[in-house]
Design an enzyme around this catalytic site. Structure first.
Site, short mmCIF file in Angstrom:
data_model
loop_
_atom_site.label_atom_id
_atom_site.label_comp_id
_atom_site.label_asym_id
_atom_site.label_seq_id
_atom_site.Cartn_x
_atom_site.Cartn_y
_atom_site.Cartn_z
CG ASP A 181 20.78 -26.54 4.71
OD1 ASP A 181 20.81 -25.31 4.92
OD2 ASP A 181 20.67 -27.39 5.61
N1 URA Z 1 16.68 -27.43 8.28
C1 URA Z 1 17.90 -27.76 7.78
O1 URA Z 1 18.75 -28.28 8.50
N2 URA Z 1 18.13 -27.51 6.48
C2 URA Z 1 17.23 -26.99 5.63
O2 URA Z 1 17.50 -26.82 4.45
C3 URA Z 1 15.96 -26.66 6.17
C4 URA Z 1 15.70 -26.88 7.49
#
Ligand code: URA
Length: 236
Positions: free
Chosen positions: A107
């Site tokens: 993310d």
């Molecule tokens: N889980 C999440 O919620 N975000 C990420 O970036 C990676 C794993």
């Protein structure tokens, strides 16, 4: 399989020289393959079987590129490098001609270990849930981490897109834990904690397979993965 290609094509694919520049360098006698001066751009070679020298400098010929990035916050895991905040814009210009993409998404607000490559088979092997490659995260949440969370993560948390594979949750401090997944669903860790009314405050990926984020790789740094590191990623 080794592919036979024209030398000007090999060079233009693997370096930032244009075909026009390569032609000029060949006419000036400045390109050598396996210590033999190249006379014409149309000369053919096996891509993986050459030692290339351009203007006296040895150039590495590689089938694929594997880069390790310590992703900063604020960058998106897109393959669209027109977007200013794409992780691909952290990659040095010399790799520009490669069709690079991040092997697995993080993310925008997640930090840490990311592999960027042009090898689709490799990416599949580390991402497909049936390959069981671990992804290790450090997480900080807004409520105390509980042993109920640990038990439910191990059983398989139920999300709206199905039951998650068993995940390991190791409690580190009151609000901090290590989470180990072997799959990578959209916002998976955030959604798993949301099932316990917990909000993820910080998320940092520290490992893939047996490869941990190298201590000397600062946030925003990118470098090529060593052979040893590549093996560690694929180890189970
Ligand atoms: N889980 C999440 O919620 N975000 C990420 O970036 C990676 C794993």
């Amino acid at each position: 399989m080794n592919i036979i290609k024209r030398i000007d094509r090999i060079i233009s694919e693997q370096t930032n020289y244009s075909r026009k520049e390569i032609k000029k360098l060949i006419s000036k006698g400045l390109i050598y393959v396996n210590d033999q001066q190249v006379k014409k751009p149309e000369c053919k070679f096996e891509e993986n079987d050459i030692v290339l020298k351009i203007e006296g400098k040895e150039i590495d010929i590689k089938d694929h590129i594997y880069l390790i990035l310590n992703k900063p916050k604020g960058f998106v895991s897109t393959t669209d490098d027109v977007k200013e905040n794409s992780v691909l814009n952290l990659v040095p210009l010399k790799y520009k001609k490669r069709n690079l993409f991040p092997a697995g998404r993080l993310d925008k607000d997640t930090t840490g270990l990311m592999i960027i490559t042009d090898d689709g088979g490799f990416a599949h092997n580390i991402l497909a849930p049936n390959k069981h490659v671990k992804k290790i995260y450090e997480v900080k949440i807004d409520i105390p981490v509980s042993s109920i969370m640990k038990e439910e993560f191990a059983k398989g948390v139920i999300l709206n897109d199905g039951v998650c594979k068993s995940a390991e949750l190791n409690i580190k401090e009151k609000y901090r834990a290590e989470v180990i997944l072997t799959e990578g669903r959209y916002h998976q860790i955030k959604r798993m904690f949301a099932c316990f009314k917990a909000k993820v405050i910080e998320l940092n990926r520290i490992g893939i397979g047996d490869l941990y984020l190298p201590k000397d790789l600062k946030i925003g740094d990118v470098r090529e993965v060593t052979k040893n590191e590549l093996l560690k990623i694929q180890e189970k």
